[in-house]
Design an enzyme around this catalytic site. Structure first.
Site, PDB file in Angstrom:
ATOM      1  N   ASN A 100       0.847  -1.199   0.000  1.00 45.55           N
ATOM      2  CA  ASN A 100       0.000   0.000   0.000  1.00 45.55           C
ATOM      3  C   ASN A 100       0.879   1.244   0.000  1.00 45.55           C
ATOM      4  O   ASN A 100       2.101   1.156   0.067  1.00 45.55           O
ATOM      5  CB  ASN A 100      -0.968  -0.021   1.188  1.00 45.55           C
ATOM      6  N   ARG A 101       0.254   2.404  -0.089  1.00 45.86           N
ATOM      7  CA  ARG A 101       0.986   3.647  -0.314  1.00 45.86           C
ATOM      8  C   ARG A 101       1.461   4.333   0.961  1.00 45.86           C
ATOM      9  O   ARG A 101       1.900   5.474   0.911  1.00 45.86           O
ATOM     10  CB  ARG A 101       0.139   4.621  -1.119  1.00 45.86           C
TER      11      ARG A 101
END
Ligand code: CTP
Ligand code: CA
Length: 244
Positions: free
Chosen positions: A34-35
């Protein structure tokens, strides 16, 4: 080294912070990620150390340098983060779950690199399963006595409003679901939090969130370091209130 200018109001406190995103393995070379940049968690760990805490930082994937003033435990997957956090939590007075823990992981991890099939357009289907909720387990362990007296547990929530519920509605429901003492709420409707250095949060306390008009403490927009200081101010207040 010069003396820290901040108040030593976390002196002697043992603080556990998680930071960054988890990586959920698919095969030996691939993962689902994920970011999350890890900036907020790292800022929290640094700020706590500057205020005198003994800090353990459980770090997943982070894009920023890790502080040298803290004990770092590196992990990759949510399951590894869970093991590290549950093992360490009973020795910590404060647990802050700033990490972006993947909700799902691939049901199976291939032990060889997944290969394309020659002469075929077929693609594999990745089946996912739920990861355990680390924050909920920390709270459960505290309830079962596996924690120091007065342990403070802090969760994070990135929420967007929708037609039926506001960001705060979602946050109040999440706070109740998680059972932690404080929830740091990010409004990500504009999608401007991940990877940036400035942020704006609302701090929702469990003991004050039962009122529908409770809007929490709005922390003015600022650097993740500024926000970290505001979170520790609230945690210090909670520590003192829980011990009196
Ligand atoms: N968290 C956790 N373990 C998980 C998922 C989340 O400990 N498996 C923690 C996060 O670190 C954060 C808090 O729970 O402190 C809230 O995470 P969030 O993703 O906002 O909540 P979820 O319960 O996963 O709900 P949602 O469906 O909105 O993602
Ligand atoms: Ca989630």
């Amino acid at each position: 080294a010069s003396e820290p200018s901040t108040a030593q109001d976390l002196a002697g406190r043992r603080v556990l912070v998680t930071a960054g995103g988890t990586r959920e393995p698919l095969d030996p070379v691939r993962y689902l990620g994920n970011r999350s940049s890890g900036r907020q968690g790292v800022a929290l760990a640094e700020a706590a150390a500057a205020r005198g805490a003994r800090v353990t930082l459980v770090a997943g994937a982070v894009e920023v340098p890790l502080p040298e003033s803290v004990t770092v435990v590196r992990v990759e997957s949510a399951l590894q983060m869970r093991d590290a956090v549950l093992a360490a939590a009973p020795e910590h007075d404060v647990v802050v779950m700033a990490a972006a823990v993947a909700d799902f992981r691939p049901a199976a991890v291939a032990d060889h690199k997944i290969k394309k099939t020659e002469g075929s357009d077929e693609a594999p289907v990745v089946r996912l399963v739920r990861n355990p909720d680390i924050l909920v387990e920390v709270v459960e362990n505290r309830g079962a006595g596996r924690a120091p007296a007065g342990q403070v547990v802090v969760g994070f929530a990135a929420e967007t409003g929708d037609a039926d519920s506001s960001v705060l509605d979602h946050a109040r429901a999440k706070l109740a679901r998680k059972g932690c003492d404080l929830l740091v709420v990010n409004d990500v409707s504009a999608g401007k939090v991940f990877g940036r250095d400035d942020t704006e949060v609302v701090l929702l306390r469990a003991d004050r969130a039962d009122r529908a008009d409770s809007v929490g403490v709005a922390v003015p927009a600022g650097s993740k370091t500024k926000v970290a200081e505001a979170i520790w101010d609230e945690v210090v207040a909670l520590i003192h209130e829980l011990s009196t």
